[in-house]
Enzyme design. Structure first.
Site, PDB file in Angstrom:
ATOM      1  N   THR A 140     -35.035  61.760   4.115  1.00  0.00           N
ATOM      2  CA  THR A 140     -33.844  61.718   4.957  1.00  0.00           C
ATOM      3  C   THR A 140     -34.029  62.660   6.150  1.00  0.00           C
ATOM      4  OG1 THR A 140     -31.437  61.875   4.905  1.00  0.00           O
ATOM      5  CG2 THR A 140     -32.631  63.584   3.715  1.00  0.00           C
ATOM      6  N   THR A 169     -34.578  59.232   1.643  1.00  0.00           N
ATOM      7  CA  THR A 169     -33.521  58.674   2.489  1.00  0.00           C
ATOM      8  C   THR A 169     -32.462  57.972   1.650  1.00  0.00           C
ATOM      9  OG1 THR A 169     -33.049  56.979   4.129  1.00  0.00           O
ATOM     10  CG2 THR A 169     -35.008  56.644   2.845  1.00  0.00           C
ATOM     11  N   GLU A 171     -30.911  55.425   2.561  1.00  0.00           N
ATOM     12  CA  GLU A 171     -31.035  53.984   2.780  1.00  0.00           C
ATOM     13  C   GLU A 171     -32.142  53.360   1.928  1.00  0.00           C
ATOM     14  OE1 GLU A 171     -29.349  52.294   6.736  1.00  0.00           O
ATOM     15  OE2 GLU A 171     -30.747  53.845   7.285  1.00  0.00           O
TER      16      GLU A 171
HETATM   17 ZN   LIG Z   1     -30.122  52.303   9.835  1.00  0.00          ZN
END
Ligand SMILES: [Zn+2]
Length: 368
Positions: A140, A169, A171
Site C-alpha cells: 500500500t 495493498t 486493492e
Molecule cells: Zn485504483
C-alpha cells in the site's frame, strides 16, 4: 537424423564457448535453458550462440519447435499441493531465486506503468499468483515507478499477509476476487490509464469490431459496476466480471486486467488504453466508426483461442457478436451549416418609438 541436444549438452557447449550445431534439435529443458541464458544479460549464450535458435532444425515440425523456443514463457508454474506451510518454509520460498525473479519483473512493470502515466501518486497495484494459495502483491501507499523487490508482500487468496516488510495493498482483494474464480488469471494489474478511465467515468461502452489486435489480445472488454475500492463488494463485482473478461473497465475508477504472467497482463493495460485513445480520436472525426463485422470477428476469436486465451464469445452466433455500441461520436459541425450571426436583440427604446409612431398614424387616420 538431426542431432538431439539435452540441457547438459547445451551447457557443455556454451561453457566451452561453442555454438549450437546447425540442424540440432533441442529437448524442452534444453530450450528452456537457452531461453534463460538469453534473458540474462551476463549469459555466455550471447557470445557463444547468438543465432542458435534460428538454425535449430531443418524440418517443418522442428522449425515449429524453434519458433516456439523464441517465445519466452514467464508464467509461474507450481505443482498443486506443494505450497510451503510453516513460517520458515514460507520465508524461504518468499526469498527464493524464483520469487526474486518474479518480484524484479513486478517492479519493472510498475516502472512501465508509471512512465506511461497509467498510475498517479500511489495508484495502481500488481499481483502474481505463485501457488495454490499464494500471491505476490505490491504494498500500500507506494509509487509503482520506484518499487524494489524488498517492498513486495506475500499473501494468501483471502488477503492475509504471510511475508514482506510492507503492508499489502487494500486493492489486492479485487485481484483475488478474479484469481479465486478464474484459475487462468496468474497475474493482475490495476491502474488508472487516462483514456480507458475516461470511458469508465463517462459510462461509455467501448465499441468492438474496430481494430483486430484489440479483439485478439483484449477479447470483449468487460464493465464492472462501481463499488468502493478495496471493499469485498468491489472484489465480488470485479471477480464476477473477470471470469469471462481479461480487460475490465471499473466504473468511475480505472481498469483491471489479467494474464498468464505479469508482462502479459501489463501489455493488456497498454493495449486497452491505446484502443480507447484511438476510438476517442476516431469518434471525434465526425464520420462515424466503421466496424468490420461479425464474420471477421469470428476469425479473430479463433485466433485468440489458438493463442491460449479464453473467450466467452466462442460459442455465440454471428448475429450476437458485434454489439452495437452506444458510443455517440462527438458532434462536428460542418462549415456549411454554421449559422449566420444572430440578429441583435431589439432595442426597447426603438420598439417604444415605433409603437408611438404607429399609434399616432392610426389616431390621425381615425380622426379623418
Ligand atoms: Zn485504483
Amino acid at each position: 537424423m538431426p542431432q538431439v541436444l539435452t540441457a547438459r549438452d547445451v551447457t557443455t557447449l556454451l561453457n566451452s564457448g561453442q555454438a549450437i550445431p546447425e540442424g540440432a534439435l533441442l529437448t524442452p529443458t534444453a530450450r528452456d535453458l537457452l531461453e534463460e541464458r538469453r534473458r540474462r544479460p551476463d549469459a555466455a549464450y550471447h557470445a557463444a550462440a547468438p543465432a542458435a535458435l534460428a538454425v535449430v532444425a531443418p524440418s517443418p515440425s522442428a522449425a515449429g519447435a524453434a519458433i516456439m523456443a523464441t517465445v519466452p514463457d514467464y508464467e509461474f508454474k507450481w505443482t498443486p499441493g506443494s505450497d510451503p506451510k510453516t513460517p520458515a518454509e514460507i520465508q524461504r520460498f518468499f526469498t527464493s531465486p524464483r520469487l526474486e525473479e518474479i518480484k524484479r519483473r513486478m517492479c519493472d512493470m510498475g516502472r512501465r506503468l508509471w512512465l506511461k502515466d497509467f498510475t498517479d501518486g500511489n495508484g495502481g497495484n500488481i499481483t502474481v499468483r505463485v501457488g495454490d494459495n499464494l500471491v505476490l502483491c505490491t504494498p500500500t501507499l507506494i509509487c509503482k515507478g520506484f518499487m524494489t523487490p524488498d517492498d513486495l508482500a506475500l499473501i494468501d487468496l483471502d488477503g492475509r499477509q504471510l511475508a514482506g516488510n510492507r503492508k499489502r495493498t487494500s486493492e489486492a482483494l479485487t485481484h483475488l476476487g478474479i484469481m479465486k474464480r478464474q484459475p487462468a488469471a496468474k497475474a493482475c494489474v490495476h491502474a488508472h490509464p487516462p483514456h480507458a478511465t475516461a470511458f469508465a467515468i463517462a459510462n461509455a461502452s467501448v465499441p468492438s469490431c474496430l481494430i483486430p489486435e484489440a479483439e485478439v489480445f483484449l477479447g470483449k472488454i468487460g464493465v464492472a459496476q462501481y463499488q468502493t475500492p478495496g471493499t469485498p463488494e468491489n472484489a465480488e463485482e470485479v471477480g464476477r466480471i473477470g471470469v469471462d473478461h481479461q480487460a475490465i473497465l471499473m466504473q468511475n475508477h480505472g481498469v483491471i486486467v489479467w494474464g498468464k504472467d505479469v508482462e502479459d497482463a501489463y501489455w493488456k493495460i497498454e493495449n486497452l488504453d491505446a484502443y480507447c485513445r484511438t476510438v476517442a480520436i476516431a469518434s471525434g472525426l465526425g464520420t462515424g466508426l466503421h466496424q468490420f463485422g461479425p464474420d471477421k470477428l469470428k476469425d479473430l476469436i479463433d485466433l485468440r483461442l489458438k493463442l491460449g486465451m479464453p473467450d466467452a464469445r466462442a460459442g455465440l452466433k454471428e448475429c450476437e457478436l458485434c454489439d452495437n455500441s452506444e458510443l455517440r461520436p462527438a458532434v462536428v459541425v460542418p462549415t456549411s451549416a454554421v449559422a449566420a450571426p444572430a440578429e441583435p436583440p431589439p432595442d426597447a427604446d426603438v420598439e417604444a418609438l415605433v409603437q408611438r409612431i404607429t399609434d399616432e398614424i392610426l389616431r390621425r387616420l381615425a380622426a379623418k
